[in-house]
Scaffold this motif. Structure first.
Motif, short mmCIF file in Angstrom:
data_model
loop_
_atom_site.label_atom_id
_atom_site.label_comp_id
_atom_site.label_asym_id
_atom_site.label_seq_id
_atom_site.Cartn_x
_atom_site.Cartn_y
_atom_site.Cartn_z
N ARG A 223 0.84 -1.21 0.00
CA ARG A 223 0.00 0.00 0.00
C ARG A 223 0.87 1.26 0.00
O ARG A 223 1.79 1.41 0.80
N GLY A 224 0.58 2.16 -0.93
CA GLY A 224 1.33 3.41 -1.00
C GLY A 224 2.77 3.24 -1.47
O GLY A 224 3.59 4.13 -1.26
N ARG A 225 3.09 2.13 -2.13
CA ARG A 225 4.49 1.89 -2.49
C ARG A 225 4.70 1.62 -3.98
O ARG A 225 5.79 1.25 -4.40
N ILE A 226 3.62 1.82 -4.78
CA ILE A 226 3.76 1.49 -6.21
C ILE A 226 3.55 2.74 -7.07
O ILE A 226 2.68 3.56 -6.80
N CYS A 227 4.37 2.88 -8.11
CA CYS A 227 4.22 3.97 -9.08
C CYS A 227 3.93 3.38 -10.47
O CYS A 227 4.44 2.32 -10.82
#
Lengths: 348, 512
Positions: free
Chosen positions: A151-155
């Motif tokens: 969560r919140g770690r992918i671009c």
């Protein structure tokens, strides 16, 4: 008035030069959305080899519209996104090629069932992972990206970009539309930021610590490593070929096809044959860092190093999932609908 | 107005309307609105909001910069005034999207450089590169407003500030509004900056519908929706300026005496005029120079030469054609009895200009597609002429608007006087009327030349075989993150554009 008087000769010159450019010839005309510098050396080599001149137009945008409005202006299409060749085929804008050479030398998975187009080269859409923050083998499939752990770690770049639409459509064909929908929603929930920038900008975001994982085409790794400005981005990450235990990584294909023009079909077919020959393939692989469609073409050293942190990957050889392009095209609209519903490109 | 002129104007307008009509046809036959409604239920409101806010914010920021710069350089004397007078137009020579890329790259490389990938920052960057439209048009208007108005005001005991607010600014209203209109249209139909900064605008949605979804009907519907905003503005402009007089007192305009400012105010004025030049031109240029230096060894003059020639041919050809057409339209509107012709011309031109460039390009592709089978049509498509037609259709609005705002300052009594003098109409036009609007004419030619040289989308879609231009090369390098060669080509473009921009002052007669 002075101004008009001064401009008149120049206007006349404009038209004069336009007329002069109209020399009739027997050249082969190629229209392409590829980067000119990737193809021009190949065309030059072909000219010295055969004496055939190649006239080219590099239409990076609206290639399909050009084909629709003037189906016969070029003899050959070369594209970085073979998906549009399937679209063109369905609109009857392509001429099936008649070549025993291609039939003999090109494996069936690289040819359209009706011989309307061929794959020239391909690259998997892979996962870029931070060397510092992502353990090797903690991710094995595309679906792993939806795990709440990330969560919140992918671009990722815009979901509507052709590369992502193709990837998601392949997933829909491979695992069903509900699985693709779940993937889109899970991925969206895990994004670190609003989708923006190109594939390399996502790797840069990993380097800058904004995220830990991204999706991108494999060739960006060697391209970044060869660019002094971007080497650090590439070096901060490693590459994971997803789905190696389950069908193989999804791929983007570069392709070529004959148009319905009948000006110079034999010469255009010969050029098509050259593109899948050893020499042609080497040119393509060397400039694009993609994978060749012939097994007997040497892989570049920079490709051999890809996936070296991943178990089961030797010398950059990975398992690819060759889903037919017509099946991919069939899911496109459904995927766009899901992206709209999720508002995939919105701010996080 | 003679019948011949009516017919000619009608035919010319029909040519300009053709792309929009084709879009309308594609958008409505067969009328498929399912995709549009689905979009309206999901992401479309966001696209519309971003577009409107971006355009409004960019215009609101560009207006004070442009008008303020024109006011200070026209009416006051301060250190560096003559230099800044020209320099304020300089941001025009850089493609907006490249300035956006420079600022984006700097924000990644240096912590002190602000993040620009947001709509407010994008509006600021767009204002920085687009305010010269407002600056140039307003300045030309200020210079044409004779010193007479000012002096009359002073004689009557009206102070300088009140003269500015109550006389000068209202008289320059058409010029300022046109400048704002140009800024808004550029923002609304911009693809490069929005794409570089990851914004979700209507023009991005049009590109998406066409190239990701292959949905022509949806793309046409969205393109028409996008063109609506400029149309509304034109209607507002027409309404605001119709029936009001902006004519000057004399047919021999002269620039007013510049007032000397106190020491601190003078330096404040110099600083205020320098800031937009520094941020919109000097700072990005510095980085482009640094990048270009890295690529200088890979520089091939031979390749550049072809690009340069095409850029010049297209720029000069378009400037010439748009000037002729713009003059024709502006004179027609002037000669017409009622406001209908004027409003009709304004609307048609701005519709063609206001639709996203990609929509115009693809409409022209399909409009000329049938003719490709004929010798003439193939010839049109295989030469620069189709691109020239496209840029002419798109940018005639620039020329026409600029000339119209110039003619608005020329008293209609001059036309009557010319008629009485008994010389031929052409003689009157060439010898009397045109010299009166020399400034707007030069600005029109210059603006069209500059914007055509930077133009990207039309050339990209309609380019003939074997074609290359500076703008195309810049885009191709920038697209694959190769900034050093992109910067090198940009410098070449700047070299082409900088002399015309800097020589503007001489043309406008601003120097003693």
């Amino acid at each position: 008035m002075m101004l008009i008087q001064r401009l008149l000769p120049i206007v006349a010159l404009t038209f004069g030069i336009a007329f002069a450019a109209q020399a009739a010839d027997t050249t082969v005309r190629v229209i392409s959305d590829r980067t000119p510098s990737h193809l021009e050396p190949l065309f030059e080599y072909y000219r010295t080899l055969t004496g055939v001149e190649i006239e080219s137009a590099f239409v990076d945008k609206g290639l399909i519209a050009r084909l629709q409005s003037r189906p016969t202006e070029a003899d050959l299409i070369i594209t970085k996104t073979a998906d549009i060749l399937e679209e063109a085929k369905q609109q009857r804008l392509l001429r099936p090629f008649d070549s025993s050479t291609i039939a003999a030398e090109l494996p069936a998975r690289f040819r359209d069932a009706d011989d309307a187009y061929i794959t020239l080269s391909y690259r998997p859409r892979v996962i870029f992972a931070s060397k510092e923050r992502v353990e090797p083998d903690s991710i094995e499939t595309y679906a792993d990206l939806t795990d709440p752990e990330w969560r919140g770690r992918i671009c990722i770049r815009s979901g509507y970009h052709n590369y992502n639409l193709s990837l998601l459509s392949q997933m829909a064909e491979d695992q069903g539309l509900p699985a693709a929908r779940a993937f889109i929603m899970g991925l969206h929930a895990n994004l670190a930021r609003r989708p923006k920038g190109n594939d390399r900008a996502q790797v840069r975001a990993i380097y800058e610590g904004e995220c830990d994982l991204s999706l991108g085409n494999s060739y960006y790794m060697p391209i970044m490593l060869a660019n002094p400005e971007q080497r650090a981005w590439g070096k901060a990450t490693y590459l994971i070929f997803p789905n190696q235990e389950s069908g193989g990584s999804y791929i983007m294909r570069g392709g070529a096809a004959l148009t319905t023009a009948n000006r110079n079909v034999p010469a255009a077919t010969q050029l098509l044959e050259f593109l899948v020959s050893n020499a042609g393939q080497e040119f393509i692989v060397n400039t694009t860092f993609e994978y060749p469609v012939r097994d007997d073409v040497e892989m570049l050293d920079s490709l051999r190093a890809l996936g070296n942190r991943q178990e089961g990957i030797e010398g950059g050889r990975f398992k690819a999932n060759f889903i037919p392009l017509d099946a991919i095209a069939a899911h496109r609209d459904a995927i766009v609908t899901i992206l709209d519903e999720v508002d995939f490109d919105s701010d996080r | 107005m003679s019948t011949l002129r009516r017919v000619l104007t009608g035919l010319a307008l029909a040519l300009f309307l053709a792309p929009a009509l084709l879009l309308l046809f594609r958008a409505t036959a067969p009328l498929e609105t399912a995709a549009l409604w689905r979009l309206a239920d999901t992401v479309l409101p966001g696209y519309v909001a971003t577009t409107v806010l971006l355009a409004a914010a960019a215009a609101m920021l560009a207006l004070p910069i442009g008008v303020g710069g024109a006011w200070l350089t026209t009416f006051f004397e301060f250190p560096g005034r003559r230099l800044l007078d020209s320099a304020l137009a300089l941001p025009l020579v850089l493609p907006s999207y490249l300035v956006a890329i420079v600022y984006r790259e700097l924000s990644h490389r240096f912590d002190w450089s602000p993040v620009v990938e947001s709509p407010p920052a994008a509006a600021f960057l767009l204002a920085l590169t687009l305010y010269p439209y407002i600056y140039m048009l307003t300045q030309a208007s200020f210079r044409r407003q004779t010193a007479g108005y000012l002096e009359a005001g002073w004689t009557l005991g009206v102070g300088r500030w009140r003269t500015t607010w109550q006389i000068l600014l209202p008289l320059a209203l058409p010029a300022m509004l046109l400048g704002v209109l140009l800024v808004v249209v550029e923002v609304v139909s911009d693809f490069g900056t929005a794409s570089a900064l990851g914004l979700r605008t209507l023009t991005i949605a049009v590109h998406r519908a066409w190239f990701s979804q292959y949905d022509q009907a949806l793309a046409a519907q969205l393109a028409l929706l996008t063109a609506l905003l400029p149309l509304l503005l034109v209607a507002a402009y027409g309404g605001l300026t119709q029936g009001r007089s902006f004519t000057t007192l004399t047919n021999r305009p002269r620039s007013p005496e510049r007032q000397h400012l106190s020491f601190s105010l003078a330096w404040l004025a110099a600083a205020a005029c320098s800031l937009p030049v520094l941020l919109g031109f000097a700072w990005p240029m510095l980085w482009l120079l640094a990048w270009a230096a890295e690529a200088i060894d890979r520089f091939r003059l031979r390749e550049l030469y072809g690009d340069l020639l095409n850029t010049l041919l297209l720029g000069i050809g378009t400037a010439a054609l748009t000037l002729l057409l713009g003059l024709f339209f502006a004179l027609t509107a002037r000669a017409a009895d009622g406001p209908h012709w004027r409003l009709g011309i304004l609307s048609v031109l701005s519709l063609t200009y206001g639709m996203p460039a990609i929509a115009l390009a693809i409409a022209l592709l399909f409009l000329t597609g049938w003719s490709y089978q004929t010798a003439g049509g193939a010839w049109l498509a295989d030469t620069l002429l189709l691109v020239l037609l496209a840029t002419t259709l798109r940018f005639t609005a620039f020329a026409s608007f600029s000339i119209e705002s110039g003619l608005a300052g020329v008293s209609p009594r001059l036309d009557d006087a010319l008629r009485c003098a008994g010389r031929g109409r052409l003689h009157g036009l060439l010898r009397v009327l045109l010299p009166q609007i020399r400034g707007p004419l030069v600005i029109a030619a210059l603006l069209v030349f500059v914007i055509t040289s930077k133009e990207l989308t039309l050339s990209l879609v309609l380019q003939p075989f074997g074609y290359g231009s500076l703008a195309l090369s810049i885009f191709r390098f920038a697209e694959i993150d190769l900034y050093p060669p992109a910067a090198l080509y940009t410098l070449s473009l700047v070299l082409v554009l900088i002399y015309p921009v800097l020589s503007l002052n001489r043309w406008l007669g601003g120097r003693p």
